[in-house]
Design a protein around this motif. Structure first.
Motif, PDB file in Angstrom:
ATOM      1  N   ILE A 161       0.801  -1.229   0.000  1.00  0.00           N
ATOM      2  CA  ILE A 161       0.000   0.000   0.000  1.00  0.00           C
ATOM      3  C   ILE A 161       0.831   1.274   0.000  1.00  0.00           C
ATOM      4  O   ILE A 161       0.328   2.323  -0.410  1.00  0.00           O
ATOM      5  N   PHE A 162       2.103   1.216   0.437  1.00  0.00           N
ATOM      6  CA  PHE A 162       2.907   2.436   0.514  1.00  0.00           C
ATOM      7  C   PHE A 162       3.947   2.464  -0.596  1.00  0.00           C
ATOM      8  O   PHE A 162       4.821   1.602  -0.675  1.00  0.00           O
ATOM      9  N   LYS A 163       3.828   3.460  -1.451  1.00  0.00           N
ATOM     10  CA  LYS A 163       4.775   3.688  -2.529  1.00  0.00           C
ATOM     11  C   LYS A 163       5.588   4.941  -2.208  1.00  0.00           C
ATOM     12  O   LYS A 163       5.121   5.826  -1.506  1.00  0.00           O
ATOM     13  N   GLU A 206       1.463  13.485   0.663  1.00  0.00           N
ATOM     14  CA  GLU A 206       0.039  13.584   0.982  1.00  0.00           C
ATOM     15  C   GLU A 206      -0.713  12.311   0.602  1.00  0.00           C
ATOM     16  O   GLU A 206      -1.598  11.866   1.338  1.00  0.00           O
ATOM     17  N   GLU A 207      -0.360  11.707  -0.526  1.00  0.00           N
ATOM     18  CA  GLU A 207      -1.014  10.460  -0.922  1.00  0.00           C
ATOM     19  C   GLU A 207      -0.789   9.370   0.132  1.00  0.00           C
ATOM     20  O   GLU A 207      -1.726   8.655   0.518  1.00  0.00           O
ATOM     21  N   ASN A 208       0.442   9.253   0.597  1.00  0.00           N
ATOM     22  CA  ASN A 208       0.747   8.226   1.596  1.00  0.00           C
ATOM     23  C   ASN A 208       0.153   8.558   2.957  1.00  0.00           C
ATOM     24  O   ASN A 208      -0.214   7.647   3.717  1.00  0.00           O
ATOM     25  N   ARG A 209       0.054   9.837   3.282  1.00  0.00           N
ATOM     26  CA  ARG A 209      -0.589  10.222   4.550  1.00  0.00           C
ATOM     27  C   ARG A 209      -2.036   9.738   4.566  1.00  0.00           C
ATOM     28  O   ARG A 209      -2.512   9.181   5.564  1.00  0.00           O
ATOM     29  N   ILE A 211      -3.329   7.291   2.874  1.00  0.00           N
ATOM     30  CA  ILE A 211      -3.332   5.836   2.967  1.00  0.00           C
ATOM     31  C   ILE A 211      -3.109   5.403   4.417  1.00  0.00           C
ATOM     32  O   ILE A 211      -3.794   4.502   4.927  1.00  0.00           O
ATOM     33  N   PHE A 212      -2.153   6.035   5.088  1.00  0.00           N
ATOM     34  CA  PHE A 212      -1.867   5.697   6.489  1.00  0.00           C
ATOM     35  C   PHE A 212      -3.087   5.928   7.364  1.00  0.00           C
ATOM     36  O   PHE A 212      -3.453   5.072   8.192  1.00  0.00           O
ATOM     37  N   VAL A 213      -3.721   7.076   7.203  1.00  0.00           N
ATOM     38  CA  VAL A 213      -4.907   7.393   8.005  1.00  0.00           C
ATOM     39  C   VAL A 213      -6.001   6.362   7.768  1.00  0.00           C
ATOM     40  O   VAL A 213      -6.633   5.856   8.703  1.00  0.00           O
ATOM     41  N   GLY A 214      -6.232   6.021   6.510  1.00  0.00           N
ATOM     42  CA  GLY A 214      -7.273   5.053   6.196  1.00  0.00           C
ATOM     43  C   GLY A 214      -6.986   3.667   6.734  1.00  0.00           C
ATOM     44  O   GLY A 214      -7.891   2.955   7.164  1.00  0.00           O
TER      45      GLY A 214
END
Length: 221
Positions: A161-163, A206-209, A211-214
């Motif tokens: 999930i993390f790129k 911001e995209e990964n943030r 994803i992390f929150v979700g």
């Protein structure tokens, strides 16, 4: 699993920085029964994928995941981490972390920060970042910063999930805690590291943030 080996793992795209990183490691005091090894991953698509690749290449019980611009200056470093890891509840060690995160997922702004590291966030200057008080041997935290992440157990990094280069560290901290391990920042009577990071690339932050929150915040709220 080799109980007498420490592996230093780095995602590399700057050979000069990496050679300096290795210079400091090669000057550490090493216990007689301990071997060290280096695993460098180049041309990685993300830090999470690089770290999974390296983790699978090494049989070392103790793995030190560090940025190429992290320089370990405390010569007792290996002795110190091995002493902490005598406590089998401790899964991962860092030198900068935070306790408590809100629904933004940004621990460094909205938590109780516990940090002790030399930093060059302003190019050309080095200064000590020192926040929070540690009365005992260490403090448990929720998230540690990825400048250096030291483990005694292998848990898969979430490359699914993390790129890119952000929030892999927050994710791995949560993965360890979700399995019941402690994630800690130790008391450092002598600072362990310099992080010569300069300006940070914020691409995909911001995209990964989100994803992390979700993945880790909303499900727990």
């Amino acid at each position: 699993m080799n109980m007498n080996k420490v592996c230093f793992i780095t995602a590399v795209n700057d050979e000069v920085k990496y050679e300096e990183c290795k210079f400091y490691i090669n000057n550490l005091e090493i216990p007689e029964d301990i071997k060290i090894e280096f695993v460098a991953i180049r041309k990685a698509e993300s830090i999470a994928s690089a770290y999974n690749d390296a983790m699978n290449k090494s049989d070392a019980k103790y793995k030190v995941y560090l940025h190429q611009d992290t320089f370990i200056i405390n010569k007792k470093f290996i002795y110190l981490i091995l002493d902490l890891f005598k406590n089998n509840k401790i899964g991962m060690i860092g030198v900068a972390g935070g306790r408590g995160i809100d629904d933004t997922g940004i621990w460094s702004k909205f938590s109780e920060v516990i940090t002790r590291v030399y930093d060059t966030g302003d190019p050309g200057y080095i200064h000590l970042l020192s926040y929070g008080k540690i009365d005992g041997q260490y403090e448990k935290v929720d998230i540690i910063d990825g400048l250096i992440m030291i483990t005694q157990y292998d848990i898969k990094w979430r490359e699914d999930i993390f790129k890119g280069w952000h929030f892999y560290d927050a994710s791995q901290s949560r993965e360890f805690k979700n399995r019941g391990y402690e994630v800690i920042v130790p008391r450092q009577d002598n600072v362990w590291c310099i992080h010569d990071c300069g300006n940070v690339d914020m691409n995909m932050y911001e995209e990964n943030r989100k994803i992390f929150v979700g993945e880790y915040i909303k499900e727990n709220m």
